[in-house]
Design a protein around this motif. Sequence first.
Motif, PDB file in Angstrom:
ATOM      1  N   LYS A   1      -2.867  53.574  87.433  1.00  0.00           N
ATOM      2  CA  LYS A   1      -3.429  52.478  86.631  1.00  0.00           C
ATOM      3  C   LYS A   1      -4.450  51.674  87.437  1.00  0.00           C
ATOM      4  O   LYS A   1      -5.433  51.179  86.879  1.00  0.00           O
TER       5      LYS A   1
ATOM      6  N   GLU B   1      -5.282  60.596  87.855  1.00  0.00           N
ATOM      7  CA  GLU B   1      -4.290  60.837  86.809  1.00  0.00           C
ATOM      8  C   GLU B   1      -4.014  62.326  86.648  1.00  0.00           C
ATOM      9  O   GLU B   1      -2.858  62.739  86.474  1.00  0.00           O
TER      10      GLU B   1
ATOM     11  N   ILE C   1       2.520  55.877  89.233  1.00  0.00           N
ATOM     12  CA  ILE C   1       1.907  55.549  87.941  1.00  0.00           C
ATOM     13  C   ILE C   1       1.141  54.234  88.029  1.00  0.00           C
ATOM     14  O   ILE C   1       0.096  54.067  87.399  1.00  0.00           O
ATOM     15  N   GLU C   2       1.635  53.302  88.858  1.00  0.00           N
ATOM     16  CA  GLU C   2       0.899  52.055  89.073  1.00  0.00           C
ATOM     17  C   GLU C   2      -0.373  52.317  89.871  1.00  0.00           C
ATOM     18  O   GLU C   2      -1.402  51.673  89.656  1.00  0.00           O
TER      19      GLU C   2
END
Length: 536
Positions: free
Chosen positions: A294, A300, A290-291
Amino acid sequence: MPSHVLIVDDDPVQRRLLKGTCERSGLKVDLAEDGESAMSMIKRSAGGFDVVVLDLVMPGVGGIAVLEWMAENAPDIPVIVQTGQGGIETVVRAMRAGAHDFAVKPVSPERLLLAIGNAVRSSGGAKGGDTERAGGKRVGGFDDIVVASPAMDRILGLARRAAVSDIPVVLEGESGVGKELIAKAIQSESARRTKPYVTVNCGAIPENLVESILFGHEKGAFTGAVDSHMGKFAEADQGTLFLDEIGDLPTDVQVKLLRAVQDGEIETIGSRTKRKVDIRLISATHKDLIEEVKAGRFREDLYYRLNVFPIHVPPLRQRKEDIPELARHFTRRFAEATGRSPTLTLTADAMALLTAHDWPGNIRELENAVHRAVVLSETDRLTADLFPQVSDSCTSYRVSELADRDRVSAGQAARSEASRNEAQAPALQPEDGWIGSAYPAREAGPHTRQDASAVSAGEHPAVRGSDMAGALAAISPTGDVRPLADVEEELIRFALHFYRGQMSEVARRLGIGRSTLYRKLKDYQIDPGDPLRVAA
């Protein structure tokens, strides 16, 4: 014939619960209410017990004393110690005294039965189906995974549930925690167990070859393509594809991977037609995906396609119960591989040393350390001196721990001095805006009233001029009470600085578990090596 267990605990409720758990699994159980009764029963039984479950903290003769007595008088009976004091020092002391395994109260039935089964098998006293049931014997692919901790039991439970379907799985965790072993076990217990199992380490392939390795290429598709190559997706058709270190995939290849996962189609380089593939996809990564999303390094849409059934495998330092079983497993395996005696064992001091170590390289590091020790050993016992790297690390830990204790003693002395002056000091009012530290700085005198804004800026006498912040600000510069999360973050930073980054000590002093501490470090984005920050 069922295995015979002696349960030693001064708490009658705990004895009854443990007895019920064992008897429901077909074990024969005797009870002892204190250490003296236990030693008497062991002496009378003349080796009749297969395993002893021993509470460490008891009035009169304590658990450590029983362990030391058994080391002399009943060394062949494995002992599982249980304690409500989960600190690593307590565990190391018990292992050094000869404990076979340990469990932190409250002990779940699954954890207890697993420990008993492992202990009985390790001592060579397995007695048929009862022992196997009590030990939670694993079947199929999961049979190769050595576990003793509740955390890993839960992980394997999730993996087993994932194995019965084709759901995409992402295995998260540090390098060396056993992600690939779990992936193999999922394949072995799935409906595709007889089909191909293909592995790809995405981080080990040159970036310009990743697409060709995964999806294949036709002859002449690019310079150097002298033959056709079918690719890993085509190889794994009807079976399972394991993509290790998927977080290292180049972003342009991620687009093709998304299409393959979403539509079940791949496009070979140089081909004008698409090919249908039917695969079960298991991915693994040591990164926080998830980092990575980002940061723009991982798509995604691909993340949500892959991350349908995430399984986080904890590092070895967070599941210390697994270390003794893993160490014994590797000792047996390498003894057999090198032609050594099958009776090769680890001494109590060596086991205590291995249990105390945090193993930053996880299971892989432990495996290598045991392998080296087996090769170097000239007797049938692996002693602590055969683990020099671990010894150096733990020596540093003990030196640091002694320094911490000196600081605590100094803090206690300071508190005593402060308490003598407290009667003459003005009472601290709520509006004073600060909370006195449990470890006041050496220069701090009696508490005096202080302007809230000055305190928030770290100007209280307990803070000013000290290398350790002696107070936490409770009032913000605007005059409002600070959010609890901010105060918690500052207290964690203070504790990390005060105890020099010793995670076990920090967690114990804060009254939380190590796993909780690591989670909060991640939540607050705290690097244990960061300097202490005083609230501004």
